[in-house]
Write a protein that holds these residues in place. Sequence first.
Motif, mmCIF file in Angstrom:
data_model
loop_
_atom_site.group_PDB
_atom_site.id
_atom_site.type_symbol
_atom_site.label_atom_id
_atom_site.label_comp_id
_atom_site.label_asym_id
_atom_site.label_seq_id
_atom_site.Cartn_x
_atom_site.Cartn_y
_atom_site.Cartn_z
ATOM 1 N N LEU A 29 10.766 1.231 -2.817
ATOM 2 C CA LEU A 29 9.828 0.503 -1.965
ATOM 3 C C LEU A 29 8.450 1.107 -2.174
ATOM 4 O O LEU A 29 8.265 2.308 -1.963
ATOM 5 C CB LEU A 29 10.198 0.643 -0.491
ATOM 6 N N CYS A 30 7.498 0.288 -2.573
ATOM 7 C CA CYS A 30 6.125 0.770 -2.720
ATOM 8 C C CYS A 30 5.337 0.378 -1.474
ATOM 9 O O CYS A 30 5.337 -0.774 -1.053
ATOM 10 C CB CYS A 30 5.464 0.182 -3.961
ATOM 11 N N HIS A 31 4.661 1.372 -0.889
ATOM 12 C CA HIS A 31 3.892 1.161 0.337
ATOM 13 C C HIS A 31 2.383 1.098 0.093
ATOM 14 O O HIS A 31 1.613 1.076 1.052
ATOM 15 C CB HIS A 31 4.183 2.288 1.340
ATOM 16 N N CYS A 32 1.954 1.051 -1.180
ATOM 17 C CA CYS A 32 0.511 1.051 -1.440
ATOM 18 C C CYS A 32 -0.125 -0.236 -0.924
ATOM 19 O O CYS A 32 0.534 -1.269 -0.764
ATOM 20 C CB CYS A 32 0.209 1.260 -2.921
ATOM 21 N N ARG A 33 -1.406 -0.186 -0.655
ATOM 22 C CA ARG A 33 -2.107 -1.336 -0.089
ATOM 23 C C ARG A 33 -2.108 -2.521 -1.052
ATOM 24 O O ARG A 33 -2.011 -3.680 -0.619
ATOM 25 C CB ARG A 33 -3.540 -0.944 0.305
ATOM 26 N N MET A 34 -2.193 -2.263 -2.362
ATOM 27 C CA MET A 34 -2.166 -3.370 -3.321
ATOM 28 C C MET A 34 -0.835 -4.113 -3.254
ATOM 29 O O MET A 34 -0.803 -5.334 -3.293
ATOM 30 C CB MET A 34 -2.414 -2.880 -4.745
ATOM 31 N N CYS A 35 0.267 -3.390 -3.160
ATOM 32 C CA CYS A 35 1.580 -4.038 -3.064
ATOM 33 C C CYS A 35 1.732 -4.770 -1.734
ATOM 34 O O CYS A 35 2.347 -5.835 -1.680
ATOM 35 C CB CYS A 35 2.711 -3.026 -3.264
ATOM 36 N N GLN A 36 1.165 -4.215 -0.680
ATOM 37 C CA GLN A 36 1.206 -4.908 0.606
ATOM 38 C C GLN A 36 0.476 -6.245 0.510
ATOM 39 O O GLN A 36 0.986 -7.277 0.952
ATOM 40 C CB GLN A 36 0.591 -4.036 1.704
ATOM 41 N N LYS A 37 -0.707 -6.238 -0.077
ATOM 42 C CA LYS A 37 -1.483 -7.471 -0.203
ATOM 43 C C LYS A 37 -0.804 -8.457 -1.150
ATOM 44 O O LYS A 37 -0.769 -9.652 -0.885
ATOM 45 C CB LYS A 37 -2.896 -7.166 -0.714
ATOM 46 N N ALA A 38 -0.247 -7.950 -2.265
ATOM 47 C CA ALA A 38 0.380 -8.824 -3.258
ATOM 48 C C ALA A 38 1.624 -9.515 -2.708
ATOM 49 O O ALA A 38 1.925 -10.650 -3.077
ATOM 50 C CB ALA A 38 0.744 -8.027 -4.508
ATOM 51 N N SER A 39 2.334 -8.836 -1.811
ATOM 52 C CA SER A 39 3.574 -9.406 -1.274
ATOM 53 C C SER A 39 3.379 -10.059 0.091
ATOM 54 O O SER A 39 4.264 -10.791 0.552
ATOM 55 C CB SER A 39 4.645 -8.319 -1.152
ATOM 56 N N ASN A 41 3.406 -8.367 2.759
ATOM 57 C CA ASN A 41 4.406 -7.669 3.543
ATOM 58 C C ASN A 41 4.021 -6.207 3.682
ATOM 59 O O ASN A 41 3.046 -5.757 3.101
ATOM 60 C CB ASN A 41 5.779 -7.811 2.874
ATOM 61 N N TYR A 42 4.801 -5.457 4.442
ATOM 62 C CA TYR A 42 4.495 -4.048 4.692
ATOM 63 C C TYR A 42 4.825 -3.144 3.519
ATOM 64 O O TYR A 42 4.313 -2.041 3.423
ATOM 65 C CB TYR A 42 5.256 -3.555 5.922
ATOM 66 N N ALA A 43 5.709 -3.595 2.636
ATOM 67 C CA ALA A 43 6.095 -2.838 1.446
ATOM 68 C C ALA A 43 6.592 -3.829 0.406
ATOM 69 O O ALA A 43 6.931 -4.972 0.731
ATOM 70 C CB ALA A 43 7.186 -1.821 1.769
#
Length: 163
Positions: A29-39, A41-43
């Motif tokens: 699970l990646c929690h970085c802000r870029m992954c949050q924005k891309a998905s 979702n929170y992770a």
Amino acid sequence: MTMTTGHSGGCQCGAVRYRTVGALGYPHLCHCRMCQKASGNYALPLGNAKRADFELTRGEPSWFHSSDLVRRGFCRTCGTPLFYDVPGTVSINVTLGSLDEPAAVQPIAQSNPAGKMPWFHALDVLPMEPDEDGSDRAVSIKRSNHQHPDYDTQSWPEEKSHE
């Protein structure tokens, strides 16, 4: 290339489908802000496949370069996030939620913990709503479902019979 073992997956509408061979590497699970924005979702759960063990079986994803190094693949029709890719490397990451059997791949790690929501530890104690399988709303959604099934199909959307 004929592939018989591994994982298949794709987007919600079925326009983009893929298949991998073997186990996915480093499911996390990646929690970085870029992954949050891309998905949205929170992770973002990801796992990688060697490019030689990966193939698109239907359609082509659209790509967004979220940085100079990383591009993210998604379905241009329904918007489903599908891939995290660093071009020129030996593997590509697939979003674990886009797998046909997401429960088959359990994350082994978490990355970028500084972006992790501080209240994640409390999720298991939140009240659980019962499944709505028999409600009028759930039945109506099921009857009008346009989502691609969790398996490969010859074509999609399926041909409607002309009676």
